[in-house]
Write an enzyme that holds these catalytic residues in place. Sequence first.
Site, PDB file in Angstrom:
ATOM      1  N   SER A  17      -2.333 -19.481  82.835  1.00  8.22           N
ATOM      2  CA  SER A  17      -2.522 -19.117  81.433  1.00  8.22           C
ATOM      3  C   SER A  17      -3.635 -18.094  81.338  1.00  8.22           C
ATOM      4  O   SER A  17      -4.492 -17.991  82.233  1.00  8.22           O
ATOM      5  CB  SER A  17      -2.888 -20.359  80.616  1.00  8.22           C
ATOM      6  OG  SER A  17      -3.315 -20.010  79.313  1.00  8.22           O
ATOM      7  N   TYR A  48      -7.876 -28.020  79.227  1.00  3.84           N
ATOM      8  CA  TYR A  48      -6.697 -27.166  79.443  1.00  3.84           C
ATOM      9  C   TYR A  48      -7.056 -25.947  80.291  1.00  3.84           C
ATOM     10  O   TYR A  48      -6.371 -25.626  81.272  1.00  3.84           O
ATOM     11  CB  TYR A  48      -6.138 -26.718  78.095  1.00  3.84           C
ATOM     12  CG  TYR A  48      -4.917 -25.837  78.214  1.00  3.84           C
ATOM     13  CD1 TYR A  48      -3.664 -26.380  78.458  1.00  3.84           C
ATOM     14  CD2 TYR A  48      -5.027 -24.463  78.064  1.00  3.84           C
ATOM     15  CE1 TYR A  48      -2.545 -25.564  78.572  1.00  3.84           C
ATOM     16  CE2 TYR A  48      -3.914 -23.630  78.169  1.00  3.84           C
ATOM     17  CZ  TYR A  48      -2.680 -24.194  78.422  1.00  3.84           C
ATOM     18  OH  TYR A  48      -1.573 -23.384  78.533  1.00  3.84           O
TER      19      TYR A  48
END
Length: 539
Positions: free
Chosen positions: A410, A423
């Site tokens: 990401s 995350y």
Amino acid sequence: MNVHSGEVDLAVQVRGTSGPVVVLVHGYPDTHEVWDRVAALLEEDFRVVTYDVRGAGASSAPSTEDGYRLDHLARDLFAVIDAVSPDEPVHVVGHDWGSIQSWEAVTTPGARIATFTSISGPCLDHMGHWSRRRLSFAHIRQFFRSWYIAAFHLPVVAPAFWRLYLARRWGGVLRRLEGVRTTPAKTIASDAVNGISLYRANIRQVMRAPRQRFAPMPVQVVQPVHDRYVRTEPLDLERWVPSLRRRRIAAGHWAPLSHPAQVARMISEFVTDTTPPRELVVVTGGGSGIGRATAIAFAKAGSKVVVSDVDIVAAEETAKLVGGHAYEVDVRSEEAVRTWARQVADEHGVPDVVVNNAGIGHSGSFLSTTTEQWQRVLDVNLWGVVHGCRAFGELMVERGEGGHIVNLSSAAAYLPSKILSAYATSKAAVFMLSDCLRAELAPHAIGVSAICPGVVNTNITATTTFSGVSAEEERRKQDRASRLYARRGFGPEGVAREIVQAVRDNRAVVPVTVEAKAARLASRAAPGLLRAFAKLDLG
């Protein structure tokens, strides 16, 4: 047995008593012994024939250099075929100069050859036509790889170097350069000196006036990815071979010695079925979002697709869309992933591409994120990738034909945020894992890519969990994030296109969206700016 061909007698060896006839032709400066390990694996299912080419091993040598021309070598192969299989076509496999001379035979009209497997040896005529194209970097690279050809044309020097120095050291040379442990034939000195005539009698003559040479039978070209001497990829063989199958092997030039099991398997598979296999792609988390879009993108490109998801109904919906296969798998479990990987290999084969896409979202400050929440995020986003890389990576390495692993990271991997500790940490770990794994698997011709999407409109926003809030507040945050991502308007199809291209181009890191690319640039050029930005309260 001995087979007479023109002025020479060829020493021929036959193994096995039944099955299709497979003729293995060795290269320079080898004898038939280079095929011993491969032949031992094939002889249970095939009648395996090897022979010492003219001037090598126990075969006699022609009296002149002209006797090493390709047309004489092709007639030798035809003579062997007539002796061992007078009624039925045979399957020919050539390595190095054994492949070069076999190309001459298979492109001769009327040849009784059912299939041809070429390893590290191009058709000189095809090479000649390719060399006449506009100069490219591929031409320059091949020129430097082929430096030894010029050396072999030096009078006196090349034969003397072999006799006085290189012959007795040849085994050590193969160990150092190729990682091959073998004992050269006792005739290595005379074989090497005689074989110099292969180069002198053919290279300049054929390359100067290349002919139109077509192969009507199915042809399999095996390219060792670590071959120091020749590459066959640029040769536009589709022009000359209507039924062509290209394969790679994670080996150096002497693949029959270093990887006999893989070579034998490739030969056996091709002799048994010449139909080119479809690329097999495995996608985790394939029930929705980026996973589903990726499965569809690969299927449109002609790949066979296998998907998994914890939601089997969603996975089956994707499988219907792509004509593939669905499995229910929880990537948090190493045993579940390993069992699934073995099942995929047994039912469909070892995958060529694995996309570790399964992931979940979580938002919240570090201090408000519980240990259980940390564990959940790391179990799916990091350990799920680790399990997929290990289970399928081992299968790819064992197969020895390369492949590609795609890991979904990401932009959060390099874009710090005080509300994405768990995350971002999981995705940063995937980012670094991919780089480490790329270095480790490179010798096995397995590429690894880290894909870094930014704001992408998928259902991950509807399932993202939040730390330190009530259930009602969590639902409000989920709805708000979903509306924001929807307004951004970048769908999972855009990520899927980048994934397919990353595999084709073997790209290491792929920032997908504009914001992901900008953050990647800033992380390298101005990391302090991103750290300062991370301190702001934007919510």
